[in-house]
Motif scaffolding. Structure first.
Motif, PDB file in Angstrom:
ATOM      1  N   PRO A 273       0.792  -1.238   0.000  1.00 51.96           N
ATOM      2  CA  PRO A 273       0.000   0.000   0.000  1.00 51.96           C
ATOM      3  C   PRO A 273       0.820   1.282   0.000  1.00 51.96           C
ATOM      4  N   TYR A 274       2.053   1.226   0.481  1.00 52.75           N
ATOM      5  CA  TYR A 274       2.867   2.441   0.562  1.00 52.75           C
ATOM      6  C   TYR A 274       3.915   2.535  -0.549  1.00 52.75           C
ATOM      7  N   ILE A 275       3.871   1.609  -1.498  1.00 49.83           N
ATOM      8  CA  ILE A 275       4.795   1.666  -2.642  1.00 49.83           C
ATOM      9  C   ILE A 275       3.965   1.789  -3.916  1.00 49.83           C
ATOM     10  N   PRO A 276       4.130   2.884  -4.676  1.00 49.82           N
ATOM     11  CA  PRO A 276       3.296   3.103  -5.870  1.00 49.82           C
ATOM     12  C   PRO A 276       3.660   2.162  -7.013  1.00 49.82           C
ATOM     13  N   ARG A 277       2.795   2.142  -8.002  1.00 54.78           N
ATOM     14  CA  ARG A 277       3.012   1.304  -9.178  1.00 54.78           C
ATOM     15  C   ARG A 277       3.567   2.143 -10.316  1.00 54.78           C
ATOM     16  N   ALA A 278       4.636   1.689 -10.906  1.00 50.58           N
ATOM     17  CA  ALA A 278       5.273   2.409 -12.018  1.00 50.58           C
ATOM     18  C   ALA A 278       4.360   2.396 -13.239  1.00 50.58           C
ATOM     19  N   ALA A 279       4.368   3.522 -13.958  1.00 52.57           N
ATOM     20  CA  ALA A 279       3.632   3.599 -15.224  1.00 52.57           C
ATOM     21  C   ALA A 279       4.561   3.420 -16.420  1.00 52.57           C
ATOM     22  N   ALA A 280       5.827   3.784 -16.236  1.00 56.07           N
ATOM     23  CA  ALA A 280       6.792   3.700 -17.336  1.00 56.07           C
ATOM     24  C   ALA A 280       8.200   3.631 -16.769  1.00 56.07           C
ATOM     25  N   LEU A 281       9.098   3.101 -17.576  1.00 50.47           N
ATOM     26  CA  LEU A 281      10.517   3.090 -17.260  1.00 50.47           C
ATOM     27  C   LEU A 281      11.243   3.951 -18.281  1.00 50.47           C
ATOM     28  N   ARG A 282      12.400   4.480 -17.887  1.00 52.11           N
ATOM     29  CA  ARG A 282      13.222   5.245 -18.818  1.00 52.11           C
ATOM     30  C   ARG A 282      14.661   5.235 -18.322  1.00 52.11           C
ATOM     31  N   GLY A 283      15.580   5.429 -19.233  1.00 57.47           N
ATOM     32  CA  GLY A 283      16.978   5.556 -18.838  1.00 57.47           C
ATOM     33  C   GLY A 283      17.231   6.917 -18.224  1.00 57.47           C
ATOM     34  N   VAL A 284      18.034   6.959 -17.173  1.00 63.84           N
ATOM     35  CA  VAL A 284      18.424   8.223 -16.547  1.00 63.84           C
ATOM     36  C   VAL A 284      19.934   8.217 -16.354  1.00 63.84           C
ATOM     37  N   CYS A 285      20.508   9.413 -16.248  1.00 66.86           N
ATOM     38  CA  CYS A 285      21.951   9.540 -16.105  1.00 66.86           C
ATOM     39  C   CYS A 285      22.267  10.550 -15.014  1.00 66.86           C
ATOM     40  N   SER A 286      23.380  10.351 -14.339  1.00 68.10           N
ATOM     41  CA  SER A 286      23.777  11.254 -13.257  1.00 68.10           C
ATOM     42  C   SER A 286      24.024  12.672 -13.751  1.00 68.10           C
ATOM     43  N   CYS A 287      24.210  12.859 -15.058  1.00 67.71           N
ATOM     44  CA  CYS A 287      24.429  14.201 -15.603  1.00 67.71           C
ATOM     45  C   CYS A 287      23.119  14.981 -15.755  1.00 67.71           C
ATOM     46  N   GLY A 288      21.990  14.302 -15.548  1.00 69.77           N
ATOM     47  CA  GLY A 288      20.687  14.961 -15.684  1.00 69.77           C
ATOM     48  C   GLY A 288      19.910  14.533 -16.913  1.00 69.77           C
ATOM     49  N   TRP A 289      20.553  13.815 -17.828  1.00 71.39           N
ATOM     50  CA  TRP A 289      19.872  13.333 -19.029  1.00 71.39           C
ATOM     51  C   TRP A 289      18.798  12.320 -18.658  1.00 71.39           C
ATOM     52  N   THR A 290      17.691  12.348 -19.383  1.00 66.76           N
ATOM     53  CA  THR A 290      16.659  11.322 -19.257  1.00 66.76           C
ATOM     54  C   THR A 290      16.249  10.861 -20.642  1.00 66.76           C
ATOM     55  N   GLY A 291      16.001   9.583 -20.771  1.00 68.67           N
ATOM     56  CA  GLY A 291      15.628   9.015 -22.050  1.00 68.67           C
ATOM     57  C   GLY A 291      14.133   8.975 -22.265  1.00 68.67           C
TER      58      GLY A 291
END
Length: 200
Positions: free
Chosen positions: A58-76
């Motif tokens: 109940p306290y953990i939400p359900r993901a709608a999508a996945l994507r690549g992320v990078c420590s530099c701030g980039w998101t896929g």
């Protein structure tokens, strides 16, 4: 607390471009870390691994999508999750295709980062590749000789690296150095400082 999120790095860019699979909720926001009470005192297990966001607690939400992320701030790009198809399957197995696609997006990102760095002359690239190959061959037949070759290389590079770092500090800003090396400014400063400590 422990974070078991899987991250990826390249040899050249290290933590400046550390990638992972990121999670998006249905409203487009990023969920907070999932906390698990281990039941043994005050210890709490923390995870941002994408596979824990299945909405079954109940306290953990359900993901709608996945994507690549990078420590530099980039998101896929987003890779949506079809929960009707996933059903009761374990998310780590059911969304393996979306996770792999996120990793490939990050690979493409680091390829673009490398393409944006300052180019090396072909002669230098060829010499570096040849040196790596020759020392690798030597390690198979004479490991101690290969070790000596590595030490000689490090000594030579240390001296050259000092002057390269010194000239780079004089001729470029931290932002320019970071862009040329494909690093964050903090990492670029750290690299220059490391090379300057090898004052010949």
């Amino acid at each position: 607390m422990t974070d078991d999120r899987e991250t990826w790095t390249t040899e050249e860019f290290g933590r400046s471009h550390a990638g992972s699979v990121g999670v998006l909720l249905p409203d487009g926001t990023i969920p907070p870390p999932a906390l698990f009470d281990t039941g043994s005192g005050p210890d709490v297990y923390e995870s941002t691994h994408w596979a824990v966001y299945d909405g079954r607690l109940p306290y953990i939400p359900r993901a709608a999508a996945l994507r690549g992320v990078c420590s530099c701030g980039w998101t896929g790009p987003e890779h949506p999750l079809d929960w009707e198809a996933i059903g009761d399957q374990d998310l780590e197995d059911a969304a393996d295709e979306q996770a792999d696609a996120s990793c490939q997006d990050w690979d493409d990102h680091t390829t673009a980062v490398e393409a944006a760095t300052i180019p090396l002359p072909e002669t230098v690239t060829s010499l570096l590749a040849q040196l790596e190959t020759e020392i690798g061959k030597l390690a198979e037949t004479s490991p101690l000789a290969a070790l000596r070759a590595v030490r000689r290389t490090q000594t030579a590079i240390g001296g050259v690296g000092y002057w390269a770092a010194r000239y780079a500090q004089q001729d470029s800003t931290p932002a320019q150095a970071a862009a040329a090396l494909g690093l964050t400014e903090k990492a670029a400063r750290r690299e220059l400082d490391r090379l300057l400590r090898g004052n010949p």
